[in-house]
Design a protein around this motif. Structure first.
Motif, PDB file in Angstrom:
ATOM      1  N   ILE B  81       2.262 -14.976   1.624  1.00 47.51           N
ATOM      2  CA  ILE B  81       2.299 -13.603   1.110  1.00 47.51           C
ATOM      3  C   ILE B  81       2.277 -13.608  -0.419  1.00 47.51           C
ATOM      4  O   ILE B  81       1.557 -12.829  -1.042  1.00 47.51           O
ATOM      5  N   LYS B  85      -0.772 -12.050  -2.836  1.00 45.75           N
ATOM      6  CA  LYS B  85      -0.544 -11.087  -3.916  1.00 45.75           C
ATOM      7  C   LYS B  85      -1.337 -11.464  -5.161  1.00 45.75           C
ATOM      8  O   LYS B  85      -1.780 -10.616  -5.910  1.00 45.75           O
ATOM      9  N   GLU B 103      -3.360   6.753  -0.976  1.00 44.90           N
ATOM     10  CA  GLU B 103      -2.534   5.847  -0.166  1.00 44.90           C
ATOM     11  C   GLU B 103      -3.174   4.465  -0.042  1.00 44.90           C
ATOM     12  O   GLU B 103      -2.473   3.458   0.030  1.00 44.90           O
ATOM     13  N   TYR B 107      -1.274   0.951  -1.346  1.00 46.25           N
ATOM     14  CA  TYR B 107      -0.778   0.245  -0.166  1.00 46.25           C
ATOM     15  C   TYR B 107      -0.080  -1.063  -0.516  1.00 46.25           C
ATOM     16  O   TYR B 107       1.053  -1.324  -0.091  1.00 46.25           O
ATOM     17  N   LYS B 110       3.139  -0.669  -2.629  1.00 38.20           N
ATOM     18  CA  LYS B 110       4.186  -0.061  -1.807  1.00 38.20           C
ATOM     19  C   LYS B 110       4.787  -1.068  -0.835  1.00 38.20           C
ATOM     20  O   LYS B 110       5.997  -1.047  -0.580  1.00 38.20           O
ATOM     21  N   CYS B 111       3.947  -1.941  -0.306  1.00 36.33           N
ATOM     22  CA  CYS B 111       4.466  -2.968   0.593  1.00 36.33           C
ATOM     23  C   CYS B 111       5.410  -3.906  -0.144  1.00 36.33           C
ATOM     24  O   CYS B 111       6.262  -4.548   0.465  1.00 36.33           O
ATOM     25  N   GLN B 112       5.255  -3.999  -1.462  1.00 29.86           N
ATOM     26  CA  GLN B 112       6.175  -4.829  -2.247  1.00 29.86           C
ATOM     27  C   GLN B 112       7.424  -4.057  -2.642  1.00 29.86           C
ATOM     28  O   GLN B 112       8.261  -4.544  -3.390  1.00 29.86           O
ATOM     29  N   MET B 164      -2.911  -4.751  -7.024  1.00 30.97           N
ATOM     30  CA  MET B 164      -1.886  -5.794  -6.903  1.00 30.97           C
ATOM     31  C   MET B 164      -1.825  -6.674  -8.145  1.00 30.97           C
ATOM     32  O   MET B 164      -1.019  -7.605  -8.210  1.00 30.97           O
TER      33      MET B 164
END
Lengths: 290, 251
Positions: B81, B85, B103, B107, B110-112, B164
């Motif tokens: 992961i 990134k 969104e 994404y 936000k996942c981080q 990212m």
């Protein structure tokens, strides 16, 4: 060429037959139920709880049965929807193919067994348990709303799992790859992307589950006690709209019979409402349909 | 220049079939590397090793070292992961999520765990600007990403990867599903992006490789045949197989 025309006609006739049948059912229920609605009044029927169809001055209030149907449907779906979605996620993403196939085989068999058998099971487990432990409470015999809810949840679970698994499996792997490629973990990928991409299938699962639950008659009758009651205590007996029709149709006549047909109309309206609500929910915030 | 990736003796098997044979290659910081070769030569497989996407494939076995900033990412102890990134990916088919444009871009962040609205807003604006999509979509950030054209969708996928702030962008034939005009736009974008990112791109089009890349690697049957500056590969290839391929004698 002639062959093609023949088959085209065959297809068209099939769809005409199917739609006509549906239309006939609707017309028939409304025709039969209408006299009761006119005599007794639709509003009175759904807001009055008193069901005395054979009294001198009969009253056809369906409120308690409507509430029983609504409450048992909602509560049983509150059990079966989360369990159904979670287990389908587990089956599709967390176990190997062999285990998944075995479990799906069992689930599909369960989806096909007659609901009365589920009723037997609940009768021997939940109903007995309630009787053994709560018999001292007034009105508790084991046969109850709670038992009905268990039957309905158990019965709708296989349907919900099967449809959810199918829709999750149909999610395009490109979404999974895109999500993982962005540094999301497996759980985030499942909840933020895959379940979202499978939304319409999951809603279909809920609609099918709700349809089965509302329509279920015999298995509910078996365990619910079948007494008309305001559903204020889950341990007390209850009677749903469908059980009412099945119980009384054999001896009903005249306006009483019309009133039973009218409860069919109300069931019909309830299913329509569920479908419309879910459709609205699906489209709301559903940018995937834009 | 600095080696961002250093691959040493990479071998990969799908079950018993060997798809990559003894690949060793160094990739410099901030340049565009094109991977070319006929279908099935292993170039996409190689690309997917660089962000451990092959982890998703059952029966895939990888041996050898893939050093990213001097750390071997091809080991269980390296967190894939963290790698993804820093090494973003753009796929062959534009694959925006069935969500709004906004969104889609947020994404990854936000996942981080990033939730600050202001920060997210600025990430969306910056990423879309870098991906040359901002002017197209700034008035409809909250409408569905699936309503965009194919080329716009692909630029959105690039914006989503840029959000990212990766070091490397992997692109797997990013223009093969697009029309010529959208392709040109993506190529122009790649030219812009190489200032900030190392870009490794798989392409079927040798013209594209020649136009946009600094270095070109030619793969054949799972082997790296030749790797050199793009000018050299196209003007003066050392290996006859490379010459045969780029002059169109096969593939």
């Amino acid at each position: 060429m002639k062959k093609q025309v023949f088959f085209e006609t065959l297809y068209k006739l099939s769809i005409i037959f199917a739609s006509l049948l549906l239309l006939l059912i609707i017309i028939f229920i409304f025709l039969e139920g209408f006299p009761a609605l006119r005599e007794y009044g639709f509003i009175k029927m759904i807001f009055n709880g008193e069901w005395q169809p054979t009294a001198k001055n009969p009253s056809f209030g369906l409120l308690y049965m409507i509430l029983s149907t609504v409450v048992s449907t909602i509560l049983s779906l509150l059990i079966s929807i989360p369990i159904g979605i979670l287990s389908s996620v587990c089956l599709v993403r967390m176990v190997n193919a062999k285990i998944k196939n075995i479990i799906m085989f069992i689930v599909e068999i369960l989806a096909g067994i007659p609901s009365v058998i589920v009723g037997f099971f609940v009768l021997k487990t939940v109903v007995s348990f309630l009787y053994d432990h709560f018999y001292y409470m007034v009105g508790v015999s084991g046969n109850s709303m709670l038992a009905a809810i268990f039957v309905l949840a158990l019965m709708s679970l296989p349907t919900i799992i099967t449809v959810c698994v199918n829709s999750l499996e149909a999610v395009d792997p490109m979404y999974t790859e895109a999500s993982l490629g962005l540094g999301a973990n497996k759980i985030q990928t499942i909840y933020k992307v895959e379940l979202r991409a499978a939304r319409s299938g999951i809603f279909a699962a809920i609609v099918l589950g709700a349809g089965r639950v509302i329509g279920e008659t015999m298995a509910v009758m078996l365990v619910s006690g079948n007494a008309i009651n305001l559903p204020k205590n889950l341990l007390e007996p209850t009677r749903t709209l469908t059980s009412n029709i099945a119980t009384e149709m054999s001896y009903a006549s005249g306006l009483h019979q019309n009133a039973l047909y009218a409860s069919g109309i109300i069931l019909f309206i309830m299913i329509m409402i569920i479908n419309i609500v879910l459709l609205v929910l699906l489209n709301k915030g559903g940018v995937d349909n834009a | 220049m600095n080696n961002i990736f250093e691959i040493i003796n990479l071998n990969l098997w799908y079950g018993s079939k060997q798809a990559l044979k003894n690949i060793s290659i160094n990739i410099d910081d901030n340049c565009v590397v094109a991977l070319i070769g006929p279908s099935g030569c292993g170039k996409s497989t190689f690309l997917r090793c660089l962000n451990r996407m092959n982890d998703l494939i059952a029966n895939c076995r990888i041996e050898g070292s893939i050093l990213f900033n001097n750390e071997n990412v091809n080991s269980d102890s390296y967190n894939e992961i963290e790698l993804r990134k820093k090494v973003g990916m753009v796929f062959q088919r534009p694959n925006p999520f069935p969500m709004s444009i906004y969104e889609n871009v947020i994404y990854g962040p936000k996942c981080q765990g990033l939730t600050n609205k202001k920060e997210l807003d600025s990430i969306v604006e910056n990423s879309l600007k870098k991906a040359a999509l901002w002017d197209d979509v700034k008035d409809r950030l909250h409408s569905s990403a699936l309503g965009l054209s194919g080329g716009q969708q692909q630029r959105l996928c690039i914006a989503r990867a840029i959000a990212m702030e990766p070091d490397v962008l992997l692109m797997d034939e990013p223009t093969s599903a697009l029309d010529p005009i959208a392709t040109t736009k993506i190529e122009e974008l790649i030219n812009e992006l190489k200032k900030d990112y190392t870009i490794i791109i798989v392409t079927h089009s040798m013209q594209q490789a020649a136009r946009i890349s600094d270095y070109t690697a030619f793969f054949l049957m799972g082997e790296l045949i030749e790797y050199d500056k793009t000018d050299v590969i196209f003007a003066n290839p050392k290996n006859s197989k490379t010459e045969d391929y780029i002059t169109g004698r096969f593939g």
